[in-house]
Structures are given as structure tokens and as C-alpha cells.
Design a protein around this motif. Sequence first.
Motif, mmCIF file in Angstrom:
data_model
loop_
_atom_site.group_PDB
_atom_site.id
_atom_site.type_symbol
_atom_site.label_atom_id
_atom_site.label_comp_id
_atom_site.label_asym_id
_atom_site.label_seq_id
_atom_site.Cartn_x
_atom_site.Cartn_y
_atom_site.Cartn_z
ATOM 1 N N GLN A 1 29.920 23.792 77.108
ATOM 2 C CA GLN A 1 30.172 24.188 75.717
ATOM 3 C C GLN A 1 30.097 22.985 74.791
ATOM 4 O OE1 GLN A 1 33.987 26.175 76.148
ATOM 5 N NE2 GLN A 1 33.045 28.110 75.539
ATOM 6 N N GLY B 1 28.033 20.664 75.134
ATOM 7 C CA GLY B 1 26.651 20.219 75.044
ATOM 8 C C GLY B 1 26.177 19.402 76.228
ATOM 9 N N TYR C 1 25.831 22.129 82.605
ATOM 10 C CA TYR C 1 25.396 23.520 82.442
ATOM 11 C C TYR C 1 24.437 23.912 83.561
ATOM 12 C CZ TYR C 1 24.207 27.690 79.727
ATOM 13 O OH TYR C 1 24.040 28.979 79.298
ATOM 14 N N ARG D 1 28.285 32.244 75.407
ATOM 15 C CA ARG D 1 29.043 31.167 76.045
ATOM 16 C C ARG D 1 30.093 30.580 75.113
ATOM 17 N NH1 ARG D 1 24.261 29.118 74.357
ATOM 18 N NH2 ARG D 1 24.077 26.918 73.737
ATOM 19 N N HIS D 2 29.951 30.846 73.793
ATOM 20 C CA HIS D 2 30.986 30.337 72.877
ATOM 21 C C HIS D 2 32.263 31.172 72.937
ATOM 22 C CE1 HIS D 2 28.950 33.556 70.863
ATOM 23 N NE2 HIS D 2 29.827 33.589 69.910
ATOM 24 N N LEU E 1 17.185 28.105 79.866
ATOM 25 C CA LEU E 1 18.531 28.215 79.299
ATOM 26 C C LEU E 1 19.134 26.826 79.101
ATOM 27 C CD1 LEU E 1 20.051 31.254 81.213
ATOM 28 C CD2 LEU E 1 19.123 31.174 78.924
ATOM 29 N N VAL E 2 18.954 25.971 80.102
ATOM 30 C CA VAL E 2 19.547 24.630 80.004
ATOM 31 C C VAL E 2 18.911 23.854 78.864
ATOM 32 C CG1 VAL E 2 19.721 22.418 81.180
ATOM 33 C CG2 VAL E 2 20.274 24.514 82.403
ATOM 34 N N GLU E 3 17.544 24.011 78.724
ATOM 35 C CA GLU E 3 16.863 23.296 77.640
ATOM 36 C C GLU E 3 17.404 23.688 76.275
ATOM 37 O OE1 GLU E 3 12.664 23.962 77.939
ATOM 38 O OE2 GLU E 3 12.697 23.114 79.965
ATOM 39 N N SER E 4 17.704 24.979 76.125
ATOM 40 C CA SER E 4 18.098 25.454 74.790
ATOM 41 C C SER E 4 19.608 25.393 74.589
ATOM 42 C CB SER E 4 17.608 26.881 74.587
ATOM 43 O OG SER E 4 18.308 27.731 75.466
ATOM 44 N N ALA E 5 20.334 24.753 75.503
ATOM 45 C CA ALA E 5 21.790 24.763 75.411
ATOM 46 C C ALA E 5 22.296 23.549 74.665
ATOM 47 C CB ALA E 5 22.403 24.819 76.809
ATOM 48 N N GLY E 6 22.571 23.750 73.391
ATOM 49 C CA GLY E 6 23.236 22.692 72.636
ATOM 50 C C GLY E 6 24.732 22.921 72.704
ATOM 51 N N PRO E 7 25.487 22.039 72.070
ATOM 52 C CA PRO E 7 26.934 22.291 72.004
ATOM 53 C C PRO E 7 27.220 23.541 71.164
ATOM 54 C CG PRO E 7 26.309 20.351 70.724
ATOM 55 C CD PRO E 7 25.087 20.791 71.445
ATOM 56 N N VAL E 8 28.225 24.281 71.550
ATOM 57 C CA VAL E 8 28.587 25.487 70.797
ATOM 58 C C VAL E 8 30.008 25.329 70.262
ATOM 59 C CG1 VAL E 8 27.080 27.111 71.938
ATOM 60 C CG2 VAL E 8 29.279 26.586 72.947
ATOM 61 N N ARG E 9 30.250 26.018 69.142
ATOM 62 C CA ARG E 9 31.622 26.043 68.622
ATOM 63 C C ARG E 9 32.366 27.157 69.317
ATOM 64 N NH1 ARG E 9 32.589 27.330 62.910
ATOM 65 N NH2 ARG E 9 34.704 27.679 63.628
ATOM 66 N N ARG E 10 33.489 26.831 69.927
ATOM 67 C CA ARG E 10 34.247 27.882 70.609
ATOM 68 C C ARG E 10 34.861 28.810 69.569
ATOM 69 N NH1 ARG E 10 36.014 23.168 73.405
ATOM 70 N NH2 ARG E 10 34.758 22.969 75.294
ATOM 71 N N LEU E 11 34.994 30.061 69.957
ATOM 72 C CA LEU E 11 35.635 31.030 69.061
ATOM 73 C C LEU E 11 37.112 30.706 68.933
ATOM 74 C CD1 LEU E 11 34.261 34.517 70.088
ATOM 75 C CD2 LEU E 11 33.717 33.181 68.076
ATOM 76 N N LEU F 1 36.134 40.386 73.636
ATOM 77 C CA LEU F 1 35.904 39.252 74.540
ATOM 78 C C LEU F 1 35.569 39.758 75.935
ATOM 79 C CD1 LEU F 1 38.753 36.883 73.425
ATOM 80 C CD2 LEU F 1 36.318 36.732 72.945
ATOM 81 N N PRO F 2 34.740 39.020 76.662
ATOM 82 C CA PRO F 2 34.337 39.501 77.986
ATOM 83 C C PRO F 2 35.535 39.793 78.891
ATOM 84 C CG PRO F 2 33.021 37.616 77.363
ATOM 85 C CD PRO F 2 34.047 37.771 76.294
ATOM 86 N N ASP F 3 36.545 38.892 78.877
ATOM 87 C CA ASP F 3 37.674 39.137 79.776
ATOM 88 C C ASP F 3 38.863 39.749 79.034
ATOM 89 O OD1 ASP F 3 37.990 36.886 78.314
ATOM 90 O OD2 ASP F 3 38.796 35.644 79.915
ATOM 91 N N TYR G 1 28.709 39.294 69.036
ATOM 92 C CA TYR G 1 28.476 38.858 70.411
ATOM 93 C C TYR G 1 28.881 39.917 71.435
ATOM 94 C CZ TYR G 1 33.441 38.044 69.965
ATOM 95 O OH TYR G 1 34.758 38.235 69.728
#
Lengths: 202, 230
Positions: free
Chosen positions: A33, A35, A40, A80-81, B11-21, B84-86, B151
Motif C-alpha cells: 500500500q 508503494g 507486492y 487494495r486501498h 499488476l505490480v508494474e501499475s502498483a503505486g502507493p495508495v491512500r488507505r481509506l 468493506l471486503p471483510d 470500490y
Amino acid sequence: MRKRGPPLTLVSPDAVRRSDGARDWTVLMTRAQDGDRAAYRLLLNDVTPYVRSVAARCFSQSGDIEDAVQDVLLTLHAVRHTYDPDRPFGPWLLAIANRRIIDRLRGEARRRAREVALAAEHETFPEVETNLHEEHAHGRALGEAIERLPPDQAEAIRMLKLKEMSLKEAASRSGRSVSALKVATHRALKNLRHMLASRGEP
Amino acid sequence: MTKTPDLIDRLVESAGPVRRLSPPLIRAAYWLALAVLILVLLALAHGLRPDIANCLKRPIFVIGMLAALATGILASMAAFKVSLPDGQRAWMLLPLPALAVWVSTIGYGCLTDWVSVGPNGMRVGEAMRCFATLLLTSGPLSLVMLFMLRYAAPLRPVAVSATGGLATAAFTAFALSLFHDLDASIMVILWNLGTAALLSALAALFGRRMLEWAALRLAPPAGISSNHTS
């Protein structure tokens, strides 16, 4: 409360091992998460066999299983966020996997209710020639029925229906009046219908 | 068909940091703040209903209003939790008690008001203004809810959109009875329950498609197309 890993460093595979030697998915996901692509990649490679085993319980074809696995991975990527590092990763992943698998099973059930798999006996070809044997059978039955008609009716049917002559042409060819031809055709059709129906045609 | 290792590479290539909810209840609070803002703006623009002082003396009215408000608040909390998923599915039960109280007060008011329905109980002008309030309240609230919960499209679209729709509907009904003197019982039922049923049903029916649309258009996942398997 689970402790977060140390602040972002490039992950070495040993840094995220739990005491039992398995990699800690919660730590990997938290770093992903933030980055950390290496984390990942480790995580996705690690969870894939697990997701595959979950999917294999619901699908039998290997193609379906792989489709479900990829669907779960894509969904994991898209949401994933929503992962909260304070909560365990396993249930989060399993919930996503279950939702996607159930969705795919529903879609499959819907498709199966609407569609029929083609068996060999359904197979046919759009070209007319490939289906001729049926037409031959029908044509032969009709020809035999016409043979059994009284001669004047058979002649009227042949000229007017099979050769598609006009009434006038047929009258001049046969030397009979138009109205006689009409009557003969009418009776011939009635007889043919009777004969073909009594043959037990479907 | 893409091979799974190739998919992982992409997927790994396009994975930047994400802001958590943020935690779900905090996000529900943002949404509720928006709802309050809309109600305040409408109150400033339109004014409360003229007989509000009388209405507030009637316990049934007050209970009904509070129950509608509680339904809205609890349903929005439930929607953000379930998305949320869980998130536990049991959160969907949270708004039900308040919903039951709200619906029963509408029914009770309807019985007591039954005899006082006049031949010309509703004026067209009031109905039109009611409709405007309905759109002004439910429109922005639904859109913002849709955006905040986009989401959830691949997870629990129907449950999330039904709960979110209920929250919107409850706030809309609350606004309607705050701003409009709907005394004819049929109209009360129509506006309150009808709106609630309509919004929830629409949300449940089209929620999946709307959430999918919102997920795709408003925040497309970078570089990943959704039709990977075909």
C-alpha cells in the motif's frame, strides 16, 4: 493490535517472515500500500496458490479456476486501498475471493440456464448442400405421392406447382380449360395432403 | 487469455502507493455532514413548514421524524461498514429497528388522519415543491454515496446500494416532513414510503451497474483493463 513493520525499506524476503517461517502477508500488504512493488510481487505470488486452492473447490475446469484466480487478483488490486493494516490480511483476502467466486458461479448458472452445449448430432453447416439429404427425403416422398394421384391431377400439379407455369400456359400446353385445371389442382392438393398426412409425416 | 504470472507482472508494474481509506464510521460521518449541510441549505432557502411548532407538539410526529433521522444515520453507517471486503454482513440489520419505528409511525398517523382528508387535500403547487425538495436532497446524497462506495462494485453491490439507498431515502423523507405540510394521509404515505421504497429499489436494481460505472469512470485502475480473461 498488530504492530506495523518498520517504515518503508526495500523488502528483503527475510524481513517479513513470521516466527514460523512463512511470510507475513499483513506486513507485505501494508508495504504494498505504501508503494513497495517488491513486497507486492512477493504477496501476489504468495497468495496465488492459496486463491487457486479456494477456487478449485468451486470450479472443475482448470480454465475456470485460472479465470477466477485472475479475477480475484484484479479485484484485490482494485480495492487494495480498502485494506486496514490493523486487521488481519487473510480474512480480507478470503472475503474478496469468496465474493468474486460466488459472482462467477452465479453468472455461470445463468449462462447454463440459457444455453445448451452443442453435441455432435446438433452439428450442421450453413451451406445448403450439406443439408440436402433431408430435402431429398421430403422430395422423394412428395414425388411418390404425386405418382399415385389420378393422371389428370398429377399432370396439373406438375405443370402448375413443380414447373411453376401460369394457368394460361398450362391450359394451352395440355389442351384443357383453365377452370378444369383449377379444379384438378385443388383436388390434387387435397389428395396429397391426405396421403402425406397418413404417411405419418411429422 | 493472459497467463497469471503475466497478470501479476502487470499488476505490480501499475502498483503505486495508495491512500488507505479512513475507518468506515468516519467516512459515514463525512457523508452525514453533507446530509446536514443540504438540510440546512434547504431550510435557509425554503424555510421550515409553517406549522412546525404545532407538529412538534404531536409525539407521533416527533417520534416519526427522529426514527427517520435515526434510520438515515444507522443505514449510512451500515452501508460504509458492509462495503468493506471483510465488513460483517450483520451490519445491514442495524437500521432495521429504527426503520420499523419510522414505518409504524407513518401508518399510525395515516389511521388517525384518515377522517380529516378533505376533498382537495393537496395543492399542486405544494406537490411540485415537495418533488423539488426530494430531488435536491436525494440527488446529491445518492451521487456522493455512489462515489464514496464505488470500490464495492465487485464485492457486494446489491447489499451496499440497498443500504445506501435506504440512508438516502430516510434523509429525503426527513427533509420532506420538515419542510412540507403534507397532511393528507395518502400523500404522506406516498411521499415517505413511496420515496423510500423507490430509492431503495432503484438502488438495489441498478446499484450494481451504477457502482461498476462509477468504479470505471471515476477511478479507472491504472493500465489494467477489466476484460482480461476473455
